[in-house]
Motif scaffolding. Sequence first.
Motif, PDB file in Angstrom:
ATOM      1  N   SER A 157       0.507  -1.192  -0.401  1.00 47.48           N
ATOM      2  CA  SER A 157      -0.018   0.157   0.410  1.00 47.48           C
ATOM      3  C   SER A 157       1.171   1.330  -0.172  1.00 47.48           C
ATOM      4  O   SER A 157       2.094   1.099   0.535  1.00 47.48           O
ATOM      5  N   PRO A 158       0.591   2.385  -0.219  1.00 47.08           N
ATOM      6  CA  PRO A 158       1.193   3.611  -0.504  1.00 47.08           C
ATOM      7  C   PRO A 158       1.218   3.618   0.782  1.00 47.08           C
ATOM      8  O   PRO A 158       2.705   4.544   1.050  1.00 47.08           O
ATOM      9  N   GLU A 159       1.037   3.314   2.168  1.00 54.38           N
ATOM     10  CA  GLU A 159       1.509   3.915   3.848  1.00 54.38           C
ATOM     11  C   GLU A 159       3.180   2.950   3.315  1.00 54.38           C
ATOM     12  O   GLU A 159       3.836   3.501   4.686  1.00 54.38           O
ATOM     13  N   GLU A 162       6.097   4.782   3.116  1.00 57.62           N
ATOM     14  CA  GLU A 162       6.157   6.215   4.119  1.00 57.62           C
ATOM     15  C   GLU A 162       7.777   5.599   4.428  1.00 57.62           C
ATOM     16  O   GLU A 162       8.150   4.907   4.865  1.00 57.62           O
ATOM     17  N   ALA A 180       4.809  11.817  -3.741  1.00 56.90           N
ATOM     18  CA  ALA A 180       3.633  11.522  -3.320  1.00 56.90           C
ATOM     19  C   ALA A 180       2.798   9.880  -2.890  1.00 56.90           C
ATOM     20  O   ALA A 180       1.476  10.538  -2.256  1.00 56.90           O
ATOM     21  N   LEU A 181       3.746   8.955  -2.846  1.00 60.49           N
ATOM     22  CA  LEU A 181       3.008   8.174  -2.300  1.00 60.49           C
ATOM     23  C   LEU A 181       4.099   8.206  -1.194  1.00 60.49           C
ATOM     24  O   LEU A 181       3.973   6.622  -0.073  1.00 60.49           O
ATOM     25  N   GLY A 182       5.176   9.176  -0.628  1.00 58.44           N
ATOM     26  CA  GLY A 182       4.931   9.439   1.182  1.00 58.44           C
ATOM     27  C   GLY A 182       6.525   8.542   0.932  1.00 58.44           C
ATOM     28  O   GLY A 182       6.988   9.105   2.665  1.00 58.44           O
ATOM     29  N   ALA A 298      -5.378   2.139  -4.895  1.00 57.77           N
ATOM     30  CA  ALA A 298      -5.165   2.681  -3.800  1.00 57.77           C
ATOM     31  C   ALA A 298      -3.721   3.519  -3.862  1.00 57.77           C
ATOM     32  O   ALA A 298      -3.608   4.826  -3.984  1.00 57.77           O
ATOM     33  N   GLU A 301      -4.533   6.487  -6.446  1.00 57.31           N
ATOM     34  CA  GLU A 301      -5.059   7.155  -6.515  1.00 57.31           C
ATOM     35  C   GLU A 301      -4.260   7.908  -5.220  1.00 57.31           C
ATOM     36  O   GLU A 301      -4.428   9.437  -5.261  1.00 57.31           O
ATOM     37  N   ALA A 302      -3.261   7.808  -4.821  1.00 59.21           N
ATOM     38  CA  ALA A 302      -2.451   8.324  -4.177  1.00 59.21           C
ATOM     39  C   ALA A 302      -1.512   8.611  -4.968  1.00 59.21           C
ATOM     40  O   ALA A 302      -0.703  10.139  -4.609  1.00 59.21           O
TER      41      ALA A 302
END
Length: 344
Positions: A157-159, A162, A180-182, A298, A301-302
Motif C-alpha cells: 500500500s502507499p502507507e 512512507e 506523492a506516495l510518501g 489505492a 489514487e495516491a
Amino acid sequence: MLGAVLSGSAITAASAQEFTLRATANSNENDEDYDGLVVFKNYVESASNGAIEVELFIGTQLCSTGAECLQGVSEGAIDIYISTSGGAANIFPYVQVLDLPYLMSDDRVAEHVLSGDFVRTMRDMALEDSGDTIRLMTIGNTGGWRNFANTQRRVASPEDMEGLKIRTVVADLPQELVRALGASPTPIPWPELFTSFQTGVVEGSKNGITDIMGMRFPDAGLQYLTLDGHAYMGALWFMSNESFMAMPEDMRRVVVDGFYALQQATFASPKRKSIEAYEAFVEGGGDLYVPTPEEKAAFAEAAEPVYTWFEENVDRGPEILEALRTAVSEAEEELNAGYEADLN
C-alpha cells in the motif's frame, strides 16, 4: 521476397544510391535496445537491397548523455538514437508523460497506444520544438514495466512506502511520484546504485526486473519487489530528420517499416527475458508481491497529484496528457470489443 517490399524498378533506382545510418544506443548487447537495432539493421539492409547500410555503435562511442546524443541527432552527426523519457526530458519535457503512473494497465493497452496516432502527435511536437531537426520514429520498450523494489519490507500500500529513500533519476516527474506516495526521492547515478543499496544511501528503486537482476541488486540487499506496474518503460527512437528526408520515398518506407520491426522486437524481448529474471529473483530469496486490484487502485489514487503537477509545470503538458488519455481510452474500447467477440 524483396519484390514484395519494393518493385524491381525501385530496387534498381535505390541500389544506385548509398545511404549510411549511424545508430547508437547507450546500453549493451544484452539489452532490448540492441535486440531492436539488430532487427532494424537486418530488415533495412535486406529490404533496401543493400542501398542502406546501418552501422551500430553500442555504448558511449558516439555520445554519452541524452542531451549530447540528441544534439548529435539535431546536427546530423548521429542518424538514430534511442532514449528513455528521462534522457530526453531536458529537450522535450513532455515526453515524461510516459512516466505518469498507472495510465496504461497492461502490455496490450500500451502496445496499442504506442502503435497509433499518439506517437504521431509527439513526433509533430518534437519536430516543431527542434526546428524540424529531430524526428521521433517510434516508441518501443526497454525493460518491461517499472515496479517498486526495496531493501526493507514488503510494500502492499502507499502507507508502506512512507519514509523509504527511493532512488530516482534527476528528472522531476519520478521525484514527484515518489513524494506523492510518501517516500523520499534520492537521485543517484546508475553506476553508483549497487553500492548505494549496500550502504543504505537509498533503500529502494523503481526499475524493471531485467535491470534489477542484470545489475545483481538482490546481492546488495534489494529483496522486496511489488508488481505495481506504475509505468511502461517506453523507449523513444529518434532520427535525424535531415537524414530521413534526404532519402527517396521508397527508402523512407523501408526505414519506417524497419522501425516497425524494431518496435515489435522490443515489445517481445522483455517478456521473454523477464521470465527467467523473476524466477531467479524468487529462487534467491526475494519477496515478490502482486497487489490486488483494490491495492493497485489505492496506489493510483495516491499518485493523483502527479497529474496536476505535470499539467501545471511541464511545457505542453496538458496537450500531450490529453493525447495519451484519449489514446488509452480508444485502446481500451477496441480491446474490450475484441474480448466481447472472442469470449462469447
